[in-house]
Scaffold this motif. Structure first.
Motif, PDB file in Angstrom:
ATOM      1  N   UNK A  58     -10.181  22.319 -12.234  1.00 32.53           N
ATOM      2  CA  UNK A  58      -9.989  21.200 -11.312  1.00 32.53           C
ATOM      3  C   UNK A  58     -10.549  19.959 -11.986  1.00 32.53           C
ATOM      4  N   UNK A  59      -9.723  18.932 -12.074  1.00 35.08           N
ATOM      5  CA  UNK A  59     -10.142  17.690 -12.715  1.00 35.08           C
ATOM      6  C   UNK A  59     -10.087  16.547 -11.720  1.00 35.08           C
ATOM      7  N   UNK A  60     -11.049  15.659 -11.829  1.00 36.14           N
ATOM      8  CA  UNK A  60     -11.053  14.396 -11.110  1.00 36.14           C
ATOM      9  C   UNK A  60     -10.845  13.345 -12.188  1.00 36.14           C
ATOM     10  N   UNK A  61      -9.618  12.848 -12.308  1.00 34.31           N
ATOM     11  CA  UNK A  61      -9.272  12.038 -13.471  1.00 34.31           C
ATOM     12  C   UNK A  61      -9.309  12.947 -14.686  1.00 34.31           C
ATOM     13  N   UNK A  62     -10.125  12.602 -15.662  1.00 38.03           N
ATOM     14  CA  UNK A  62     -10.269  13.432 -16.859  1.00 38.03           C
ATOM     15  C   UNK A  62     -11.486  14.361 -16.784  1.00 38.03           C
ATOM     16  N   UNK A  63     -12.308  14.212 -15.744  1.00 42.50           N
ATOM     17  CA  UNK A  63     -13.565  14.950 -15.634  1.00 42.50           C
ATOM     18  C   UNK A  63     -13.374  16.320 -14.989  1.00 42.50           C
ATOM     19  N   UNK A  64     -13.716  17.424 -15.680  1.00 37.73           N
ATOM     20  CA  UNK A  64     -13.666  18.750 -15.052  1.00 37.73           C
ATOM     21  C   UNK A  64     -14.741  18.848 -13.967  1.00 37.73           C
ATOM     22  N   UNK A  65     -14.329  19.289 -12.765  1.00 38.05           N
ATOM     23  CA  UNK A  65     -15.266  19.354 -11.637  1.00 38.05           C
ATOM     24  C   UNK A  65     -15.272  20.714 -10.938  1.00 38.05           C
ATOM     25  N   UNK A  66     -14.430  21.653 -11.381  1.00 35.96           N
ATOM     26  CA  UNK A  66     -14.398  22.961 -10.756  1.00 35.96           C
ATOM     27  C   UNK A  66     -13.409  23.871 -11.449  1.00 35.96           C
ATOM     28  N   UNK A  67     -13.414  25.125 -11.003  1.00 34.28           N
ATOM     29  CA  UNK A  67     -12.493  26.109 -11.576  1.00 34.28           C
ATOM     30  C   UNK A  67     -11.874  26.941 -10.474  1.00 34.28           C
ATOM     31  N   UNK A  68     -10.651  27.383 -10.735  1.00 33.87           N
ATOM     32  CA  UNK A  68      -9.909  28.235  -9.821  1.00 33.87           C
ATOM     33  C   UNK A  68      -9.234  29.324 -10.644  1.00 33.87           C
ATOM     34  N   UNK A  69      -9.399  30.566 -10.213  1.00 31.13           N
ATOM     35  CA  UNK A  69      -8.703  31.672 -10.861  1.00 31.13           C
ATOM     36  C   UNK A  69      -7.923  32.439  -9.801  1.00 31.13           C
ATOM     37  N   UNK A  70      -6.687  32.768 -10.125  1.00 33.30           N
ATOM     38  CA  UNK A  70      -5.850  33.590  -9.269  1.00 33.30           C
ATOM     39  C   UNK A  70      -5.557  34.890 -10.002  1.00 33.30           C
ATOM     40  N   UNK A  74       0.562  42.592  -7.565  1.00 31.39           N
ATOM     41  CA  UNK A  74       1.863  42.670  -6.887  1.00 31.39           C
ATOM     42  C   UNK A  74       2.211  41.299  -6.314  1.00 31.39           C
ATOM     43  N   UNK A  75       2.207  41.145  -4.989  1.00 30.51           N
ATOM     44  CA  UNK A  75       2.576  39.854  -4.388  1.00 30.51           C
ATOM     45  C   UNK A  75       1.368  39.124  -3.798  1.00 30.51           C
ATOM     46  N   UNK A  76       0.165  39.592  -4.139  1.00 28.79           N
ATOM     47  CA  UNK A  76      -1.064  38.990  -3.630  1.00 28.79           C
ATOM     48  C   UNK A  76      -1.861  38.374  -4.770  1.00 28.79           C
ATOM     49  N   UNK A  77      -2.430  37.219  -4.524  1.00 29.26           N
ATOM     50  CA  UNK A  77      -3.327  36.586  -5.492  1.00 29.26           C
ATOM     51  C   UNK A  77      -4.712  36.500  -4.867  1.00 29.26           C
ATOM     52  N   UNK A  78      -5.702  37.054  -5.559  1.00 30.60           N
ATOM     53  CA  UNK A  78      -7.091  36.972  -5.112  1.00 30.60           C
ATOM     54  C   UNK A  78      -7.701  35.730  -5.754  1.00 30.60           C
ATOM     55  N   UNK A  79      -8.319  34.910  -4.934  1.00 31.85           N
ATOM     56  CA  UNK A  79      -8.877  33.625  -5.357  1.00 31.85           C
ATOM     57  C   UNK A  79     -10.329  33.767  -5.770  1.00 31.85           C
ATOM     58  N   UNK A  80     -10.664  33.151  -6.895  1.00 34.38           N
ATOM     59  CA  UNK A  80     -12.052  32.939  -7.301  1.00 34.38           C
ATOM     60  C   UNK A  80     -12.153  31.451  -7.610  1.00 34.38           C
ATOM     61  N   UNK A  81     -13.105  30.769  -7.003  1.00 36.00           N
ATOM     62  CA  UNK A  81     -13.264  29.341  -7.300  1.00 36.00           C
ATOM     63  C   UNK A  81     -14.728  28.958  -7.260  1.00 36.00           C
ATOM     64  N   UNK A  82     -15.031  27.876  -7.945  1.00 37.19           N
ATOM     65  CA  UNK A  82     -16.362  27.287  -7.854  1.00 37.19           C
ATOM     66  C   UNK A  82     -16.256  25.810  -8.195  1.00 37.19           C
ATOM     67  N   UNK A  83     -17.215  25.076  -7.702  1.00 35.53           N
ATOM     68  CA  UNK A  83     -17.290  23.631  -7.926  1.00 35.53           C
ATOM     69  C   UNK A  83     -18.548  23.352  -8.740  1.00 35.53           C
ATOM     70  N   UNK A  84     -18.433  22.441  -9.699  1.00 31.76           N
ATOM     71  CA  UNK A  84     -19.581  22.065 -10.530  1.00 31.76           C
ATOM     72  C   UNK A  84     -20.743  21.630  -9.641  1.00 31.76           C
ATOM     73  N   UNK A  85     -21.945  21.997 -10.054  1.00 28.44           N
ATOM     74  CA  UNK A  85     -23.146  21.757  -9.234  1.00 28.44           C
ATOM     75  C   UNK A  85     -23.255  20.306  -8.757  1.00 28.44           C
ATOM     76  N   UNK A  86     -23.019  19.354  -9.640  1.00 30.04           N
ATOM     77  CA  UNK A  86     -23.205  17.939  -9.272  1.00 30.04           C
ATOM     78  C   UNK A  86     -22.032  17.370  -8.479  1.00 30.04           C
TER      79      UNK A  86
END
Length: 161
Positions: A58-70, A74-86
């Motif tokens: 996840x980027x805010x402009x050019x700055x990375x601020x979080x991550x998302x993994x799917x 089969x037809x289901x995606x399990x979500x893993x996400x986190x946001x940078x501490x600051x």
């Protein structure tokens, strides 16, 4: 705030290692121990080669601020996400999940259901999934949040809500 998801690259490996070992991320993870760097390198390299895993930054402009993994099963995606501490507490959790819904509807069309698994006590993630329209299912060890693409074409996918 101009936020968007971009595909993770090999250059993101150390950033994701740092985020994965953040104290709050480890506390809310199902495996709470710190991740050794050697294990992370193996995992990351395997994950990047896996056609059933979509890893985004996840980027805010050019700055990375979080991550998302799917993780696709089969037809289901399990979500893993986190946001940078600051960057926590700014509504980015909501935005990253709404962007995940958009990705599934527009690009990963084989997926018809998104699932989030949240440990009891992680109220921030509980609120995010609820605000994003996920159905809450209480299980013995965690809370599952489910969302289906059925009816998704009628939803407002504007992440600025």
């Amino acid at each position: 705030m101009d936020v968007y998801l971009r595909e993770a690259q090999i250059q993101d490996r150390d950033l994701l290692f740092q985020w994965a070992n953040d104290a709050l991320v480890r506390q809310n993870a199902f495996h709470t121990e710190q991740i050794p760097y050697e294990n992370h390198i193996k995992w990351y390299d395997n994950m990047m080669q896996n056609p059933f895993v979509y890893q985004y930054i996840l980027c805010d402009g050019e700055l990375p601020v979080g991550q998302l993994r799917l993780d696709i099963k089969k037809t289901t995606a399990v979500i893993d996400y986190s946001i940078a501490q600051n960057k926590r507490g700014l509504g980015l959790g909501y935005q990253i999940i709404m962007l995940a819904k958009e990705k599934v509807v527009s690009e990963i069309t084989s997926v018809t259901e998104l699932i989030g698994q949240v440990k009891y006590g992680n109220t921030a993630s509980e609120k995010v999934f609820e605000k994003c329209g996920f159905h809450r299912i209480e299980k013995a060890e965690y809370i599952e949040f489910a969302w289906s693409t059925k009816g998704a074409e009628y939803e407002d996918h504007n992440c600025n809500n």
